[in-house]
Design an enzyme around this catalytic site. Sequence first.
Site, mmCIF file in Angstrom:
data_model
loop_
_atom_site.group_PDB
_atom_site.id
_atom_site.type_symbol
_atom_site.label_atom_id
_atom_site.label_comp_id
_atom_site.label_asym_id
_atom_site.label_seq_id
_atom_site.Cartn_x
_atom_site.Cartn_y
_atom_site.Cartn_z
ATOM 1 N N HIS A 20 25.643 28.712 -32.225
ATOM 2 C CA HIS A 20 25.289 27.774 -31.159
ATOM 3 C C HIS A 20 23.995 28.153 -30.455
ATOM 4 O O HIS A 20 23.765 27.749 -29.319
ATOM 5 C CB HIS A 20 26.450 27.666 -30.145
ATOM 6 C CG HIS A 20 27.690 27.036 -30.728
ATOM 7 N ND1 HIS A 20 28.941 27.174 -30.173
ATOM 8 C CD2 HIS A 20 27.854 26.244 -31.832
ATOM 9 C CE1 HIS A 20 29.833 26.496 -30.901
ATOM 10 N NE2 HIS A 20 29.194 25.932 -31.918
ATOM 11 N N ALA A 79 40.236 41.561 -25.662
ATOM 12 C CA ALA A 79 39.428 42.089 -26.763
ATOM 13 C C ALA A 79 38.918 43.500 -26.458
ATOM 14 O O ALA A 79 38.900 44.360 -27.352
ATOM 15 C CB ALA A 79 38.251 41.153 -27.024
ATOM 16 N N GLN A 94 29.873 32.258 -31.675
ATOM 17 C CA GLN A 94 29.553 30.995 -30.994
ATOM 18 C C GLN A 94 28.830 31.294 -29.681
ATOM 19 O O GLN A 94 28.364 30.388 -29.010
ATOM 20 C CB GLN A 94 30.843 30.231 -30.692
ATOM 21 C CG GLN A 94 31.620 29.850 -31.926
ATOM 22 C CD GLN A 94 33.032 29.400 -31.577
ATOM 23 O OE1 GLN A 94 33.272 28.258 -31.222
ATOM 24 N NE2 GLN A 94 33.973 30.309 -31.661
ATOM 25 N N GLY A 136 38.629 35.920 -29.240
ATOM 26 C CA GLY A 136 38.151 35.304 -27.999
ATOM 27 C C GLY A 136 37.600 33.905 -28.133
ATOM 28 O O GLY A 136 36.677 33.545 -27.404
HETATM 29 C C1 BJW Z 1 39.858 36.174 -24.328
HETATM 30 C C2 BJW Z 1 39.651 37.007 -23.213
HETATM 31 C C3 BJW Z 1 39.552 38.401 -23.460
HETATM 32 C C4 BJW Z 1 39.732 34.997 -22.517
HETATM 33 N N1 BJW Z 1 39.666 38.853 -24.721
HETATM 34 N N2 BJW Z 1 39.981 36.657 -25.568
HETATM 35 C C5 BJW Z 1 36.096 17.552 -35.415
HETATM 36 C C6 BJW Z 1 37.196 17.224 -34.605
HETATM 37 C C7 BJW Z 1 37.015 16.910 -33.255
HETATM 38 C C8 BJW Z 1 35.751 16.938 -32.674
HETATM 39 C C9 BJW Z 1 34.669 17.265 -33.448
HETATM 40 C C10 BJW Z 1 34.855 17.545 -34.806
HETATM 41 N N3 BJW Z 1 33.624 17.854 -35.339
HETATM 42 C C11 BJW Z 1 32.708 17.770 -34.360
HETATM 43 C C12 BJW Z 1 33.302 17.405 -33.208
HETATM 44 C C13 BJW Z 1 32.594 17.194 -31.894
HETATM 45 C C14 BJW Z 1 32.322 18.476 -31.131
HETATM 46 C C15 BJW Z 1 33.657 19.153 -30.851
HETATM 47 O O1 BJW Z 1 34.042 20.104 -31.469
HETATM 48 N N4 BJW Z 1 34.358 18.671 -29.850
HETATM 49 C C16 BJW Z 1 35.667 19.231 -29.488
HETATM 50 C C17 BJW Z 1 35.528 20.013 -28.174
HETATM 51 C C18 BJW Z 1 36.673 18.130 -29.394
HETATM 52 N N5 BJW Z 1 31.401 19.345 -31.858
HETATM 53 C C19 BJW Z 1 30.089 19.201 -31.801
HETATM 54 O O2 BJW Z 1 29.567 18.291 -31.175
HETATM 55 C C20 BJW Z 1 29.258 20.203 -32.565
HETATM 56 N N6 BJW Z 1 28.306 19.546 -33.372
HETATM 57 C C21 BJW Z 1 28.633 18.858 -34.487
HETATM 58 O O3 BJW Z 1 29.773 18.758 -34.878
HETATM 59 O O4 BJW Z 1 27.538 18.319 -35.159
HETATM 60 C C22 BJW Z 1 27.773 17.320 -36.163
HETATM 61 C C23 BJW Z 1 27.476 16.025 -35.486
HETATM 62 C C24 BJW Z 1 26.161 15.629 -35.371
HETATM 63 C C25 BJW Z 1 25.880 14.407 -34.756
HETATM 64 C C26 BJW Z 1 26.920 13.642 -34.229
HETATM 65 C C27 BJW Z 1 28.239 14.084 -34.330
HETATM 66 C C28 BJW Z 1 28.520 15.302 -34.962
HETATM 67 C C29 BJW Z 1 28.438 21.066 -31.605
HETATM 68 C C30 BJW Z 1 29.282 21.901 -30.725
HETATM 69 C C31 BJW Z 1 28.369 22.644 -29.727
HETATM 70 C C32 BJW Z 1 29.166 23.454 -28.718
HETATM 71 N N7 BJW Z 1 28.305 23.866 -27.648
HETATM 72 C C33 BJW Z 1 28.833 24.738 -26.615
HETATM 73 C C34 BJW Z 1 27.739 24.948 -25.552
HETATM 74 C C35 BJW Z 1 26.675 25.935 -26.041
HETATM 75 C C36 BJW Z 1 25.545 26.058 -25.094
HETATM 76 C C37 BJW Z 1 25.905 26.650 -23.773
HETATM 77 O O5 BJW Z 1 26.487 27.737 -23.683
HETATM 78 O O6 BJW Z 1 25.592 26.006 -22.787
HETATM 79 O O7 BJW Z 1 29.226 25.975 -27.203
HETATM 80 S S1 BJW Z 1 30.330 24.137 -25.870
HETATM 81 C C38 BJW Z 1 31.109 25.705 -25.750
HETATM 82 O O8 BJW Z 1 32.260 25.735 -26.625
HETATM 83 C C39 BJW Z 1 30.107 26.706 -26.321
HETATM 84 C C40 BJW Z 1 31.005 27.618 -27.093
HETATM 85 O O9 BJW Z 1 30.281 28.343 -28.058
HETATM 86 C C41 BJW Z 1 32.027 26.671 -27.671
HETATM 87 C C42 BJW Z 1 33.303 27.336 -28.098
HETATM 88 O O10 BJW Z 1 33.994 27.847 -27.010
HETATM 89 P P1 BJW Z 1 34.755 29.257 -27.134
HETATM 90 O O11 BJW Z 1 33.803 30.316 -27.415
HETATM 91 O O12 BJW Z 1 35.906 29.108 -28.047
HETATM 92 O O13 BJW Z 1 35.239 29.474 -25.621
HETATM 93 P P2 BJW Z 1 36.518 28.875 -24.853
HETATM 94 O O14 BJW Z 1 36.255 28.961 -23.421
HETATM 95 O O15 BJW Z 1 36.892 27.554 -25.404
HETATM 96 O O16 BJW Z 1 37.694 29.875 -25.244
HETATM 97 C C43 BJW Z 1 37.690 31.207 -24.789
HETATM 98 C C44 BJW Z 1 38.864 31.923 -25.416
HETATM 99 O O17 BJW Z 1 38.801 33.290 -25.068
HETATM 100 C C45 BJW Z 1 40.230 31.397 -24.916
HETATM 101 O O18 BJW Z 1 41.063 31.148 -26.035
HETATM 102 C C46 BJW Z 1 40.774 32.558 -24.084
HETATM 103 O O19 BJW Z 1 42.197 32.674 -24.165
HETATM 104 C C47 BJW Z 1 40.089 33.743 -24.723
HETATM 105 N N8 BJW Z 1 39.906 34.910 -23.858
HETATM 106 N N9 BJW Z 1 39.563 36.244 -22.111
HETATM 107 C C48 BJW Z 1 39.879 37.977 -25.745
HETATM 108 N N10 BJW Z 1 39.341 39.264 -22.447
#
Ligand code: BJW
Length: 247
Positions: A122, A235, A104, A191
């Site tokens: 992403h 990680a 991601q 992560g």
């Molecule tokens: C460690 C550590 C160490 C710390 N070692 N670990 C179903 C249910 C509910 C909502 C939705 C659903 N389907 C779709 C949605 C809506 C939405 C969504 O999911 N919302 C939820 C948040 C509620 N999804 C979307 O909108 C997606 N699109 C979509 O579904 O399209 C269909 C559609 C079309 C038209 C209309 C409607 C739907 C798109 C999602 C795009 C996400 N974009 C981002 C930004 C990217 C650009 C940028 O960087 O600026 O992507 S948001 C952000 O979150 C980024 C990441 O890739 C993504 C995931 O985050 P990630 O990687 O998990 O990071 P964190 O911070 O959340 O977690 C970090 C983890 O690491 C933690 O657990 C720590 O504990 C751990 N950690 N140190 C190992 N050293």
Amino acid sequence: MKHQQLLADEVREWIDQADRVVFLTGAGVSAESGIQTFRQAHDGIWKQYSPLDLATKEAFLKNPEHVLAWYAERRAKIELCEPNNAHLAIADLQSRKTVTVVTQNVDGLHQRAGSQSVIELHGNIISESCLDCGATDHETPHDMPPYLRYCAFCGGCLRPNVVWFGESLPEQAFSTAVDTMRQADLLFIVGTSGEVYPAAKLPEYVDKKCCRIVLINPDATPHAQMADAFFGGKASELLPQLLGEYA
Ligand code: BJW
Ligand code: ZN
């Protein structure tokens, strides 16, 4: 509950037995390279800023300079960061196994570590795409100036080539990721908070009869429910120990 050392031995056996090893990664894998995660309690990006002001198409259309400045700043920071031992251990496993990284992350650090098969769910923060025609092969100036520039093909606005909330994931990347999950013998989820869909749903596509799932995260995330093994920690420490070469 099994002692973590016994569990580690078992996971090493799973690796030995596996042909296709898949990693689903998120921001935590790059945290120790100095790149901010999104949702962590104290220093997550979304604790500081609202995603609605920065990571949606509506935000970009309303105030493109604000959004572009934020991306330019993040991009500049990312360029100064280096892959850490988690990225390197994953890349190293390629010499022994068929490895696919489904990430991601938009930072390109898996590729810089040497991973050859990386699916970016992403997008990528280094490149730009056209808001109108979607073209991605633009001559992006190195410093990526934070003002609007336009597509050489159709004149549309250029934007960071990442997936914002409400936008669909790149179709090809997502369907290849689903196939990759279906064919996995062993899946590491590393992560990621598992809160963002549809990426968080991908582990559901593995064949539970033959694929084991290992979760690596300092915190138990929703994916813990489907994991065969959970390692609570960083990680960059755990992956080298489990994957071997850096122990
Ligand atoms: C460690 C550590 C160490 C710390 N070692 N670990 C179903 C249910 C509910 C909502 C939705 C659903 N389907 C779709 C949605 C809506 C939405 C969504 O999911 N919302 C939820 C948040 C509620 N999804 C979307 O909108 C997606 N699109 C979509 O579904 O399209 C269909 C559609 C079309 C038209 C209309 C409607 C739907 C798109 C999602 C795009 C996400 N974009 C981002 C930004 C990217 C650009 C940028 O960087 O600026 O992507 S948001 C952000 O979150 C980024 C990441 O890739 C993504 C995931 O985050 P990630 O990687 O998990 O990071 P964190 O911070 O959340 O977690 C970090 C983890 O690491 C933690 O657990 C720590 O504990 C751990 N950690 N140190 C190992 N050293
Ligand atoms: Zn265009």
